[in-house]
Design an enzyme around this catalytic site. Structure first.
Site, PDB file in Angstrom:
ATOM      1  N   HIS A   1       2.908   4.174  12.494  1.00 40.83           N
ATOM      2  CA  HIS A   1       1.696   4.846  13.017  1.00 40.83           C
ATOM      3  C   HIS A   1       2.028   5.861  14.122  1.00 40.83           C
ATOM      4  O   HIS A   1       1.118   6.485  14.650  1.00 40.83           O
ATOM      5  CB  HIS A   1       0.646   3.855  13.548  1.00 40.83           C
ATOM      6  CG  HIS A   1       0.062   2.954  12.493  1.00 40.83           C
ATOM      7  ND1 HIS A   1      -1.180   2.376  12.618  1.00 40.83           N
ATOM      8  CD2 HIS A   1       0.527   2.542  11.295  1.00 40.83           C
ATOM      9  CE1 HIS A   1      -1.439   1.631  11.549  1.00 40.83           C
ATOM     10  NE2 HIS A   1      -0.407   1.717  10.726  1.00 40.83           N
TER      11      HIS A   1
ATOM     12  N   ASP B   1       6.049   1.732   6.739  1.00 43.12           N
ATOM     13  CA  ASP B   1       4.654   1.277   6.530  1.00 43.12           C
ATOM     14  C   ASP B   1       3.951   2.200   5.538  1.00 43.12           C
ATOM     15  O   ASP B   1       3.375   3.187   5.944  1.00 43.12           O
ATOM     16  CB  ASP B   1       3.932   1.255   7.885  1.00 43.12           C
ATOM     17  CG  ASP B   1       2.532   0.704   7.802  1.00 43.12           C
ATOM     18  OD1 ASP B   1       2.172   0.107   6.782  1.00 43.12           O
ATOM     19  OD2 ASP B   1       1.790   0.882   8.789  1.00 43.12           O
TER      20      ASP B   1
ATOM     21  N   ASP C   1      -0.633   4.288   0.627  1.00 42.81           N
ATOM     22  CA  ASP C   1      -1.217   5.290   1.525  1.00 42.81           C
ATOM     23  C   ASP C   1      -0.549   5.181   2.888  1.00 42.81           C
ATOM     24  O   ASP C   1       0.049   4.156   3.226  1.00 42.81           O
ATOM     25  CB  ASP C   1      -2.743   5.123   1.654  1.00 42.81           C
ATOM     26  CG  ASP C   1      -3.159   3.800   2.305  1.00 42.81           C
ATOM     27  OD1 ASP C   1      -2.514   2.766   2.025  1.00 42.81           O
ATOM     28  OD2 ASP C   1      -4.121   3.798   3.100  1.00 42.81           O
TER      29      ASP C   1
ATOM     30  N   ASP D   1       5.017  -6.008   4.476  1.00 44.31           N
ATOM     31  CA  ASP D   1       4.292  -4.992   5.260  1.00 44.31           C
ATOM     32  C   ASP D   1       4.224  -5.440   6.723  1.00 44.31           C
ATOM     33  O   ASP D   1       3.290  -5.107   7.436  1.00 44.31           O
ATOM     34  CB  ASP D   1       2.883  -4.821   4.662  1.00 44.31           C
ATOM     35  CG  ASP D   1       2.180  -3.571   5.165  1.00 44.31           C
ATOM     36  OD1 ASP D   1       2.868  -2.645   5.630  1.00 44.31           O
ATOM     37  OD2 ASP D   1       0.930  -3.527   5.100  1.00 44.31           O
TER      38      ASP D   1
ATOM     39  N   GLU E   1      -5.329   0.997   2.356  1.00 44.10           N
ATOM     40  CA  GLU E   1      -5.089  -0.037   3.380  1.00 44.10           C
ATOM     41  C   GLU E   1      -5.298   0.530   4.773  1.00 44.10           C
ATOM     42  O   GLU E   1      -5.893  -0.126   5.632  1.00 44.10           O
ATOM     43  CB  GLU E   1      -3.666  -0.596   3.249  1.00 44.10           C
ATOM     44  CG  GLU E   1      -3.464  -1.928   3.981  1.00 44.10           C
ATOM     45  CD  GLU E   1      -3.108  -1.803   5.447  1.00 44.10           C
ATOM     46  OE1 GLU E   1      -3.199  -2.798   6.173  1.00 44.10           O
ATOM     47  OE2 GLU E   1      -2.738  -0.693   5.892  1.00 44.10           O
ATOM     48  N   GLU E   2      -4.820   1.730   4.999  1.00 46.99           N
ATOM     49  CA  GLU E   2      -4.877   2.293   6.353  1.00 46.99           C
ATOM     50  C   GLU E   2      -6.290   2.730   6.744  1.00 46.99           C
ATOM     51  O   GLU E   2      -6.526   3.123   7.884  1.00 46.99           O
ATOM     52  CB  GLU E   2      -3.901   3.476   6.488  1.00 46.99           C
ATOM     53  CG  GLU E   2      -2.431   3.115   6.261  1.00 46.99           C
ATOM     54  CD  GLU E   2      -1.832   2.225   7.355  1.00 46.99           C
ATOM     55  OE1 GLU E   2      -2.570   1.719   8.215  1.00 46.99           O
ATOM     56  OE2 GLU E   2      -0.601   2.043   7.338  1.00 46.99           O
TER      57      GLU E   2
ATOM     58  N   HIS F   1       0.837  -1.217   0.000  1.00 43.31           N
ATOM     59  CA  HIS F   1       0.000   0.000   0.000  1.00 43.31           C
ATOM     60  C   HIS F   1       0.859   1.249   0.000  1.00 43.31           C
ATOM     61  O   HIS F   1       1.905   1.296   0.658  1.00 43.31           O
ATOM     62  CB  HIS F   1      -1.011   0.001   1.151  1.00 43.31           C
ATOM     63  CG  HIS F   1      -0.439  -0.015   2.538  1.00 43.31           C
ATOM     64  ND1 HIS F   1      -0.266   1.128   3.285  1.00 43.31           N
ATOM     65  CD2 HIS F   1      -0.014  -1.036   3.326  1.00 43.31           C
ATOM     66  CE1 HIS F   1       0.218   0.815   4.473  1.00 43.31           C
ATOM     67  NE2 HIS F   1       0.400  -0.492   4.527  1.00 43.31           N
TER      68      HIS F   1
END
Ligand code: BES
Ligand code: MN
Ligand code: MN
Length: 454
Positions: free
Chosen positions: A424, A117, A86, A177, A150-151, A84
């Site tokens: 994150h 990520d 995003d 990932d 994805e997020e 991903h």
């Protein structure tokens, strides 16, 4: 040969990744819609430059999906790379030591939102592909499917997969990932937890009230919500929702023993997080608590007055976001239902409760006896000189179970992040070493996978 190519092109690889990291492709924030698209377009351009026959943006009801392919020979196996582009919102901004979308290198690590990520890990696959094209080493057909949602729960990926089954036909899904145990102990992720994510709202009186005039006589939604949330765990760290553990797959003593053989340093763990003590479900180790046991956490809580100074108010409403991590054979929908029923049942009559499911996904375990796993294992042995340890990660990649269901395909989770990469969180980073050795290991995977089939 491959090592030399990667080393020679190291600076260009990093420059290109930095350009991708500068695009703030925050999928959750509609103000960044154009940036999300820009990141997708950048990948299309780089996939073409690396030698893809076809590289396009596929429109969805949300953010676009990048699809690319290089089909060398129908007799060779086909690998479908998923990732991903995003990223998570960068907040809280004030805790970053350098701006999240202005990548910098410190201590041989790249600092930026998405560095690990998943932009940094996706980009390893683009550069592995480029290297194999350039050196004429490609022993498999390659397909890329890189999404931009994805997020935020991959809402449109399911439809895309269902509508493009023929185009996505492959022998295995390859994803980077997830994380490694460490740079000295390679591992392959063989399990991911599922997720049920909900929002709850507790409503008391029809408006905010003076906490002196009404306090003591009218239910305070914040007090009640806090008590309700606290009651969801018992004194042994077990979740109190009736039926919550009914379907949880229990591991055999042997499986648990194998899982706990992975190196784990409690002191380092506590020190890295600045905590004096760990906690969790009684009877399980930390690796088990994050790998094979389900959990419930409050992710955010709000209500009443949170501005500067004091305001004496008895709020009308209080809310919270709650996530539950699920393990085989729990299912997102069943657990969401059990939670909703239980949460409503424990609310006193003085308040009303609303529960809204936001998103979720099913847990996944991937086989260790497949040809693809063997190829990944050989790749690590070749590049790292060590056999990778199979591990269970606590995070979720809901599409892994979807690929199995819709395409009948198993996934190999060959991630190169570290748990300490602060994904994150503020100051997310990714080791340049991880990036470089990741490219090499991916190339080795193709070599072994191309060999083992047929
Ligand atoms: N890459 C992570 C998942 C992950 C991280 C797995 C580390 C294993 C180790 C992924 O981008 C992610 O953040 N997933 C979300 C779920 C999604 C539905 C929002 C998660 O796990 O919270
Ligand atoms: Mn990710
Ligand atoms: Mn993530």
């Amino acid at each position: 040969m491959i090592k030399e190519y990667i080393q020679t092109n190291r600076q260009r690889f990093l420059d290109e990744l930095f350009e991708l990291l500068r695009i703030p492709s925050v999928s959750a924030d509609s103000r960044h819609k154009a940036d999300v698209r820009k990141a997708a377009e950048y990948l299309v351009q780089k996939l073409k430059a690396a030698g893809a026959d076809k590289a396009t943006l596929c429109e969805t009801a949300g953010h676009p999906i990048v699809y690319a392919e290089k089909l060398v020979n129908p007799a060779l196996p086909t690998v479908l790379v998923y990732g991903h582009y995003d990223v998570q919102p960068p907040d809280p901004l004030n805790l970053w030591t350098s701006p999240p979308f202005e990548p910098v290198v410190k201590d041989e690590k790249i600092y930026a939102r998405g560095a690990c990520d998943d932009k940094g890990q996706v980009y390893m696959h683009l550069k592995a592909f480029e290297a194999m094209m350039h050196l004429n080493l490609l022993t498999c057909n390659i397909k890329f499917m890189i999404e931009g949602e994805e997020e935020v729960g991959s809402d449109n990926l399911g439809t895309f997969v269902k509508e493009n089954r023929a185009m996505l036909k492959a022998d295995v899904i390859l994803i980077s990932d997830t994380s490694l145990i460490s740079l000295s102990t390679p591992s392959i992720t063989v399990g991911l937890r599922g997720l049920s994510y909900l929002e709850v709202e507790v409503t008391g009186p029809n408006r905010d009230l003076h906490s002196g005039v009404y306090g003591g006589a009218v239910a305070n939604p914040i007090n009640i919500l806090s008590k309700m949330i606290a009651s969801l765990h018992d004194e042994n760290g077990r979740i109190t929702i009736p039926g919550f553990y009914d379907k949880v797959a229990e591991l055999t003593a042997n499986e648990r023993e194998a899982l706990n053989r992975a190196p784990f340093q409690l002191d380092t763990y506590k020190k890295e997080l600045a905590i004096a003590e760990i906690q969790g479900e009684k009877g399980y180790t930390t690796l088990e608590r994050t790998g094979i046991r389900p959990t419930l956490d409050c992710n955010g809580i709000w209500g009443g007055y949170t501005g500067e100074g004091a305001k004496t108010v008895l709020p009308s409403k209080a809310s919270a976001k709650i996530s539950m991590r699920l393990v085989p054979n729990q299912s997102n929908h069943e657990i969401t239902e059990l939670f909703t029923k239980h949460f409503k049942s424990i609310a006193p009559n003085s308040v009303k409760v609303k529960v809204t499911a936001l998103h979720g996904g099913e847990p996944a375990v991937t086989p260790t006896n497949s040809r693809a796993y063997a190829a990944a294992s050989s790749a690590f042995e070749e590049v790292w000189g060590k056999t990778p340890i199979p591990t269970r990660d606590g995070g979720s990649i809901p599409i892994v179970s979807l690929f199995k269901k819709e395409l009948g395909l198993d996934t190999v989770l060959m991630g190169f992040g570290l748990d300490s990469d602060a994904i994150h969180s503020p100051n997310e980073h990714y080791g340049i070493k991880n990036f470089m050795v990741g490219i090499e290991t991916i190339v080795a995977f193709y070599k072994h996978f191309g060999k083992v089939v047929n």
